[in-house]
Design a protein around this motif. Structure first.
Motif, PDB file in Angstrom:
ATOM      1  N   GLY A 658     -37.807 -36.173  -3.348  1.00  0.00           N
ATOM      2  CA  GLY A 658     -36.617 -36.935  -3.697  1.00  0.00           C
ATOM      3  C   GLY A 658     -36.681 -38.408  -3.366  1.00  0.00           C
ATOM      4  O   GLY A 658     -35.649 -39.092  -3.352  1.00  0.00           O
ATOM      5  N   LEU A 659     -37.867 -38.931  -3.120  1.00  0.00           N
ATOM      6  CA  LEU A 659     -37.984 -40.321  -2.664  1.00  0.00           C
ATOM      7  C   LEU A 659     -37.414 -41.311  -3.672  1.00  0.00           C
ATOM      8  O   LEU A 659     -36.667 -42.222  -3.308  1.00  0.00           O
ATOM      9  N   ALA A 660     -37.779 -41.178  -4.950  1.00  0.00           N
ATOM     10  CA  ALA A 660     -37.327 -42.158  -5.945  1.00  0.00           C
ATOM     11  C   ALA A 660     -35.811 -42.153  -6.053  1.00  0.00           C
ATOM     12  O   ALA A 660     -35.165 -43.207  -6.087  1.00  0.00           O
ATOM     13  N   CYS A 661     -35.224 -40.972  -6.111  1.00  0.00           N
ATOM     14  CA  CYS A 661     -33.774 -40.852  -6.192  1.00  0.00           C
ATOM     15  C   CYS A 661     -33.116 -41.401  -4.930  1.00  0.00           C
ATOM     16  O   CYS A 661     -32.140 -42.160  -4.997  1.00  0.00           O
ATOM     17  N   GLY A 662     -33.648 -41.023  -3.767  1.00  0.00           N
ATOM     18  CA  GLY A 662     -33.096 -41.516  -2.516  1.00  0.00           C
ATOM     19  C   GLY A 662     -33.206 -43.014  -2.378  1.00  0.00           C
ATOM     20  O   GLY A 662     -32.296 -43.677  -1.859  1.00  0.00           O
ATOM     21  N   ARG A 663     -34.342 -43.570  -2.842  1.00  0.00           N
ATOM     22  CA  ARG A 663     -34.503 -45.034  -2.842  1.00  0.00           C
ATOM     23  C   ARG A 663     -33.429 -45.695  -3.690  1.00  0.00           C
ATOM     24  O   ARG A 663     -32.768 -46.665  -3.279  1.00  0.00           O
ATOM     25  N   THR A 664     -33.240 -45.186  -4.909  1.00  0.00           N
ATOM     26  CA  THR A 664     -32.288 -45.781  -5.837  1.00  0.00           C
ATOM     27  C   THR A 664     -30.873 -45.748  -5.270  1.00  0.00           C
ATOM     28  O   THR A 664     -30.137 -46.743  -5.332  1.00  0.00           O
ATOM     29  N   MET A 665     -30.473 -44.625  -4.718  1.00  0.00           N
ATOM     30  CA  MET A 665     -29.130 -44.498  -4.156  1.00  0.00           C
ATOM     31  C   MET A 665     -28.943 -45.379  -2.922  1.00  0.00           C
ATOM     32  O   MET A 665     -27.915 -46.044  -2.762  1.00  0.00           O
ATOM     33  N   THR A 666     -29.945 -45.366  -2.043  1.00  0.00           N
ATOM     34  CA  THR A 666     -29.853 -46.163  -0.809  1.00  0.00           C
ATOM     35  C   THR A 666     -29.763 -47.646  -1.122  1.00  0.00           C
ATOM     36  O   THR A 666     -28.932 -48.368  -0.551  1.00  0.00           O
ATOM     37  N   PHE A 667     -30.605 -48.121  -2.021  1.00  0.00           N
ATOM     38  CA  PHE A 667     -30.592 -49.542  -2.371  1.00  0.00           C
ATOM     39  C   PHE A 667     -29.309 -49.917  -3.115  1.00  0.00           C
ATOM     40  O   PHE A 667     -28.770 -51.022  -2.947  1.00  0.00           O
TER      41      PHE A 667
END
Length: 678
Positions: A658-667
């Motif tokens: 889930g890194l890409a999704c988590g990155r997008t949401m966090t940023f």
């Protein structure tokens, strides 16, 4: 009287001309076949380009179909003795916001050119190519000649960026004022809009589709409350933050911004906690942590991290199809007063005399009028990558086009957000990357490549034996999905075959996979994305459709896959010896993933890349400000998600679930807080 002549009963030349080419060199006598609908439609010997205006026809109406990205596209053309008089195109089965929108435009082009050799539509290349192939077939029928679409000249040096469009003031008929403008509503846009509104800002969301898209439901984070609780019972799930950062730098071969990675590491846990609370308060969802890191007693080359979090419906909401994540987010946005402009596309960013971004020019997709939207606090671009823009793909990462097999699920983004930011002065990542999973398959007469349309093959990520089209094993099948695919790129025709036997269910559980490809519950009881029984039912559909081959002997399987029999049998025998010994002397796969192919029936399928999205874009800093080509922030402009860069290069680290999704949401959450506070 109208003549209706079917493709089957009249011209066979189009399909025959492109039906097959002999494979050369390494494949020896193996014949590689390409269907007109699937690969190089109409490019075979004995065909001629379609001229404009100098052909004669048998008057009447003719129809033909060709395979688009999600359906058969049908073209119906009417002719008099010397011209095409009408073109009707049915693209109703294509993706609504992409190929499903280009029928009228392509009809006009074909009619004006009196030819099938017309320009396609950026972002809908597969559907446009299918339309042209079907149109060529209609012209063939009407003319009595075997004609074909001219092969497009593909150049990596093409001017994919172009220049910002000039919009006359008189054409801007509406002006809207807001504080925070969010462009694009998907994984990043939802989180950004909700956060900015919670922080007290007036928020407007612009989305080019008729409805907002959903979020990806594997959400990567470190140090969430769920993760901290799980570590109390399972200490092996703990993640060392410095180790995680170093690992992500390694995946990107250094072409990443370590400070950006640190933002995700330090802030993603809070983001998931906030999202967990939001969903649980709705009463419809709860969040779970993926509690798997693989077989620690038999570790492989690549370490897995328990970063994945997934929302699930509560028992009370499970049977209510109206309740979705989108409906839950929409309700929250409505309560917060978020405003919307759907079916509205970004045209260009607006800047003042100092280069500060003040808003955008947008176009309403219903009546096509132009809108000026002023954003007093800032514009946050959440517009996604460019996976559907073939011209950009050819220029920036042609190797990905060679590996992918087209399938209707995946990104629908065309790079418009990236182009708009670059027109405003933004700098682009120096290297280019994609998220690809080995989950697409093609027929045994086809090979991978962006002109090949195939099927979804969820089973493809299981680390079974994989062989190239010479019938030979070529790498360690275990590890990040893209390692497998990048190794495939080095093989003949950028295609390989997955091989497994009747014991595949036992072996799939034994593999102890992590992430979305796991087919059994995780050790902590968390549900997998898809269970084995469901996935196998999809495999049975692939058998019926002629994709997944089933055989009683290895020799028969090789013949069905169109790969050399002797090589394949020798490869399987060697692999089975390694499995029996428990040591992979050839490529180093873990012992628990060395599973023999020795029990009939045997299965095999040709596999390539499922291309989810591109992962490189415009550079941003740790405040999510978009940077210009000199590395300086462009005032008023922020971004998150796949339209941004600095986080990924060379390989997507899917073992950080889930890194890409988590990155997008966090940023997105980070940017929203900063902009709303202005």
């Amino acid at each position: 009287m109208t003549n209706k002549i079917s493709r089957r009963t009249f011209v066979k030349g189009l399909a025959a001309g492109a039906a097959s080419v002999a494979a050369l060199g390494v494949l020896g006598s193996v014949e590689m076949k390409y269907s007109a609908e699937g690969s190089d439609a109409g490019s075979g010997a004995g065909t001629i380009p379609v001229p404009a205006g100098n052909m004669s026809y048998t008057p009447g109406t003719y129809s033909a179909s060709a395979k688009g990205i999600a359906s058969d596209v049908t073209v119906t053309m009417t002719f008099d003795e010397t011209s095409i008089t009408d073109v009707q195109i049915d693209v109703s089965g294509e993706t609504p916001d992409i190929g499903g929108k280009i029928g009228d435009e392509m009809s006009q082009k074909i009619l004006a050119a009196q030819s099938c050799n017309v320009d396609g539509v950026s972002g809908a290349t597969v559907t446009a190519d299918a339309i042209k192939a079907a149109a060529a077939d209609c012209i063939s029928q009407a003319s009595g000649q075997t004609v074909a679409v001219e092969e497009a000249q593909e150049s990596a040096s093409s001017d994919w960026l172009g220049t910002a469009p000039e919009i006359a003031e008189a054409d801007i008929t509406e002006t809207v004022d807001t504080e925070v403008l969010v462009v694009g509503c998907g994984t990043g846009g939802w989180i950004t809009a909700m956060t900015a509104a919670e922080e007290g800002a007036k928020v407007l969301v612009v989305e080019k589709r008729e409805t907002a898209t959903g979020i990806r439901e594997d959400i990567g984070a470190i140090n969430s409350k769920l993760q901290q609780e799980a570590i109390q019972e399972n200490p092996e799930l703990a993640i060392d933050k410095m180790e995680a950062m170093q690992e992500l730098v390694r995946y990107g071969a250094g072409y990443v911004d370590s400070d950006l990675i640190r933002v995700w590491i330090n802030e993603s846990g809070e983001m998931v906690d906030w999202l967990t609370d939001l969903l649980e308060k709705s009463g419809n969802y709860y969040m779970s942590l993926e509690g798997g890191i693989g077989n620690t007693a038999d570790p492989g080359r690549d370490k897995a991290y328990a970063t994945g979090h997934s929302p699930h419906k509560t028992e009370a909401a499970a049977k209510d199809d109206v309740i979705t994540l989108n409906s839950t987010f929409q309700q929250h946005c409505d309560e917060l007063g978020v405003e919307w402009k759907l079916s509205t596309s970004l045209v260009k960013l607006e800047q003042d005399e100092n280069g500060k971004v003040t808003g955008i020019i947008a176009q309403d997709g219903n009546d096509e009028h132009y809108i000026r939207i002023n954003a007093s606090k800032g514009v946050i671009i959440c517009a996604g990558g460019y996976a559907c823009n073939t011209e950009m793909m050819q220029a920036l990462q042609p190797q990905t086009l060679e590996m992918k097999i087209n399938y209707s699920l995946g990104s629908t983004c065309d790079g418009s957000g990236i182009k708009a930011m670059m027109w405003a002065g933004a700098g682009l990542d120096p290297t280019h990357a994609s998220m690809m999973f080995n989950r697409c398959c093609c027929l045994p007469t086809e090979t991978a490549g962006y002109k090949t349309n195939g099927k979804w093959f969820w089973f493809g990520e299981q680390p079974f034996l994989k062989v190239n089209l010479n019938g030979k094993r070529f790498c360690n099948e275990s590890g990040p999905y893209e390692f497998m695919l990048h190794s495939m790129e080095m093989q003949p025709y950028h295609t390989y075959c997955d091989i497994f036997d009747a014991n595949n269910k036992q072996y799939a559980e034994q593999f102890d996979e992590v992430g979305c490809c796991r087919l059994f519950p995780f050790p902590n009881g968390a549900a997998s994305n898809m269970g084995y029984d469901y996935v196998w039912s999809k495999n049975e559909e692939l058998i019926e459709a002629g994709y997944l081959q089933k055989a009683n002997t290895l020799e028969e399987l090789a013949e069905k896959l169109n790969i050399p029999v002797d090589n394949f049998v020798a490869t399987v025998n060697r692999y089975n010896e390694l499995c029996a010994a428990g040591v992979d002397e050839d490529y180093g796969k873990e012992k628990h993933r060395l599973t023999p192919v020795d029990t009939a029936p045997f299965y095999g399928i040709r596999t390539g890349a499922w291309h989810l999205t591109t992962l490189n874009g415009c550079r941003i800093n740790t405040d999510m400000q978009v940077l210009d080509t000199n590395g300086e922030p462009i005032e008023g402009l922020y971004a998150t998600g796949d339209c941004t860069g600095g986080m990924f290069a060379t390989t997507y680290p899917n073992l950080f679930t889930g890194l890409a999704c988590g990155r997008t949401m966090t940023f997105g959450r980070h940017a929203a807080k900063l902009v709303a506070a202005k």
